[in-house]
Design a protein around this motif. Structure first.
Motif, short mmCIF file in Angstrom:
data_model
loop_
_atom_site.label_atom_id
_atom_site.label_comp_id
_atom_site.label_asym_id
_atom_site.label_seq_id
_atom_site.Cartn_x
_atom_site.Cartn_y
_atom_site.Cartn_z
N ALA A 133 -41.37 -18.60 -51.22
CA ALA A 133 -40.07 -18.74 -50.55
C ALA A 133 -39.00 -18.52 -51.60
CB ALA A 133 -39.94 -20.12 -49.92
N TYR B 67 -34.83 -18.91 -52.79
CA TYR B 67 -33.46 -19.39 -52.66
C TYR B 67 -32.52 -18.24 -52.97
CZ TYR B 67 -28.97 -21.33 -54.03
OH TYR B 67 -27.62 -21.57 -54.14
N ASP C 191 -34.43 -18.20 -47.92
CA ASP C 191 -35.20 -19.04 -47.00
C ASP C 191 -34.58 -20.42 -46.78
OD1 ASP C 191 -37.62 -17.48 -46.27
OD2 ASP C 191 -37.88 -17.39 -48.43
N SER C 192 -34.07 -20.99 -47.84
CA SER C 192 -33.48 -22.32 -47.75
C SER C 192 -32.64 -22.56 -48.99
CB SER C 192 -34.57 -23.40 -47.63
OG SER C 192 -33.99 -24.70 -47.58
N LEU D 135 -37.44 -25.16 -49.36
CA LEU D 135 -38.14 -24.10 -50.08
C LEU D 135 -39.63 -24.41 -50.20
CD1 LEU D 135 -35.55 -23.35 -52.89
CD2 LEU D 135 -36.21 -21.83 -51.02
N GLU E 60 -41.20 -23.87 -46.77
CA GLU E 60 -41.33 -22.46 -46.40
C GLU E 60 -42.43 -21.77 -47.20
OE1 GLU E 60 -39.90 -20.74 -43.96
OE2 GLU E 60 -38.98 -22.61 -43.31
N CYS F 47 -45.07 -13.36 -48.63
CA CYS F 47 -43.80 -14.06 -48.67
C CYS F 47 -43.39 -14.44 -47.26
CB CYS F 47 -42.72 -13.17 -49.30
SG CYS F 47 -42.99 -12.81 -51.03
N SER F 48 -42.37 -15.26 -47.16
CA SER F 48 -41.83 -15.57 -45.85
C SER F 48 -41.24 -14.30 -45.24
CB SER F 48 -40.73 -16.64 -45.98
OG SER F 48 -39.59 -16.09 -46.61
N GLU F 49 -41.08 -14.31 -43.95
CA GLU F 49 -40.58 -13.12 -43.25
C GLU F 49 -39.17 -12.74 -43.73
OE1 GLU F 49 -40.89 -14.01 -39.14
OE2 GLU F 49 -43.07 -13.90 -39.09
N LYS F 50 -38.34 -13.75 -44.00
CA LYS F 50 -36.98 -13.47 -44.47
C LYS F 50 -37.01 -12.79 -45.84
CE LYS F 50 -34.65 -17.27 -42.04
NZ LYS F 50 -33.86 -18.51 -42.23
N VAL F 51 -37.91 -13.28 -46.71
CA VAL F 51 -38.00 -12.68 -48.05
C VAL F 51 -38.51 -11.25 -47.95
CG1 VAL F 51 -39.10 -12.84 -50.30
CG2 VAL F 51 -38.31 -14.90 -49.17
#
Length: 442
Positions: free
Chosen positions: A191, A193, A196-197, A203, A206, A225-229
């Motif tokens: 995750a 920063y 994600d958060s 973090l 996630e 990784c997370s989808e946002k990353v």
């Protein structure tokens, strides 16, 4: 005590007394905040109610600060370190990656349960993790077979992918415990920063969710990784590739806004604003693509183009309005670049342009967050050349009076958040008036 660590970073019990006289048992920790070179920047004080700790913390490995088996920090210290790391990243406009690493031994036969991970194997895995990261990174044990890795001070998201793939790779080689080879499967989730958060708990959560996604994959060991990353990395890579053609294909454009002298009501200069006419995305503002250009090492070429184009236009203006100033913003990384001043001198000479008619605009956070030596030297050299230095958005960040005193500024622009309410907010009027008086006596 802070510079020595040790006692300063241990939790302590205390009694917090309010103004009304009521008292509350608390637990507080003072954690040193250091820069990548190890110099002390300050301290992070974390305070929690004692009853919250008693309610929230269940028996297990999180009850202690250092894990006895691996020698790694556990949950409480991780949260504190991550909090101070996020605070530093916010000031430096950098990123922080948090990895959740989960290991297990593969089953001998299809459908059979995986053998347990013994203490010797856990200790060996922890040592291998520690030997694979930078000195500024932190490895912690956060579960029976789970670890966290914190990677601070990232310039771009690709660096997180590089470390994630490395963390996966180090577990592909077997561990030799005694005379026996042991293999493990590692699943790594990440995750980032601030994508994600912006909170330590968010973090960590996630990153753990990303690890759960990794469990559904076909391969035993991989980074997800997370989808946002993933979306942020894909977006940055695409923009980074597109930036290769931004100068050669003349995709940049400079727009100008007039600068008025309120006393004479005459135009005395023009402020330059950059935009990217992307062939597919349309107009991309400088705030969106300049940080990407900086992380991909392409900002210096863009800055050179801006200077050349800016002065070419200004030479034509001299025939109509002699002495007219032109101003352009410059990022913190460019302000500290060693080749900035020689590059600018050459452009000034090539265009036969008077440096006194050029202004460079600095954001207030540049004075707060940039390494002081290179920044200070370049600002002094620019001022000696006659280039005007303007501080933008004064009042937005945290520049001290001493910082202003030591910076060779010529003009101050007050942050628009104050100007927007100046007609009806007396406090804003007082602040603006004080700032104007300060600038006039500067």
């Amino acid at each position: 005590i802070l510079s020595g660590g040790g006692e300063a970073d241990r939790p302590r019990d205390a009694i917090l007394t309010s103004r009304t006289g009521s008292q509350e048992p608390i637990c507080h920790r003072v954690t040193p905040v250091q820069d990548p070179g190890g110099d002390l920047l300050g301290a992070l004080v974390t305070i929690r109610r004692r009853r919250e700790l008693e309610e929230d913390v269940s028996p297990g490995p999180h009850d202690i600060e250092i894990d006895a088996l691996t020698g790694l920090p556990t949950g409480g210290l991780v949260t504190d370190f991550l909090g101070s790391t996020i605070a530093r990243a916010q000031n430096r406009h950098s990123m922080v990656a948090v990895f959740h690493v989960d290991i297990e031994r593969p089953g001998g036969e299809a459908g059979s349960p995986a053998p347990s991970v013994g203490t010797g194997l856990l200790a060996a895995a922890a040592a291998r993790l520690q030997n694979s990261v930078r000195a500024s990174d932190v490895v912690a044990r956060i579960g029976d077979t789970s670890f966290a890795v914190i990677q601070p001070d990232l310039e771009h998201a690709d660096a997180a992918v590089t470390l994630g793939e490395k963390l996966v790779g180090i577990f592909r080689e077997p561990f030799v415990i005694g005379s026996q080879e042991n293999r493990v499967t590692a699943r790594v989730g990440a995750a980032l920063y601030p994508v994600d958060s912006k909170k330590p708990s968010g973090l960590l959560s996630e990153a753990e969710k990303a690890t759960e996604r990794a469990r559904g994959g076909d391969r035993d060991q991989f980074i997800v990784c997370s989808e946002k990353v993933e979306a942020a990395i894909a977006e940055e890579r695409t923009l980074g590739r597109d930036l290769d053609r931004i100068v050669t294909e003349n995709q940049l454009e400079i727009l100008f806004r007039p600068m008025f002298d309120l006393a004479s009501r005459k135009i005395v200069g023009a402020g330059a604003y950059l935009q990217w006419n992307h062939p597919e995305r349309g107009v991309v503002p400088a705030s969106d693509f300049l940080p990407v250009a900086e992380r991909h090492g392409k900002l210096a070429a863009i800055t050179g183009w801006v200077f050349r184009e800016l002065l070419t236009c200004s030479v034509a203006w001299k025939l109509v309005a002699p002495g007219m100033r032109v101003a352009t913003p410059l990022s913190g990384s460019e302000i500290r670049r060693k080749s900035l001043v020689p590059q600018l001198i050459k452009v000034l000479e090539d265009n036969d342009f008077d440096a006194h008619n050029l202004e460079i605009e600095l954001s207030e956070d540049v004075l707060v967050t940039q390494p002081p030596m290179n920044t200070h030297l370049n600002l002094q050299r620019l001022s000696q050349l006659g280039v005007g230095l303007t501080l933008e958005r004064f009042g937005f960040a945290y520049a001290s009076m001493m910082t202003l005193k030591n910076t060779p500024l010529h003009r101050i622009k007050i942050d628009e958040s104050l100007i927007a309410v100046i007609t009806h907010d007396r406090e804003a009027q007082t602040i603006v008036k004080t700032t104007v008086d300060l600038a006039r006596s500067y």
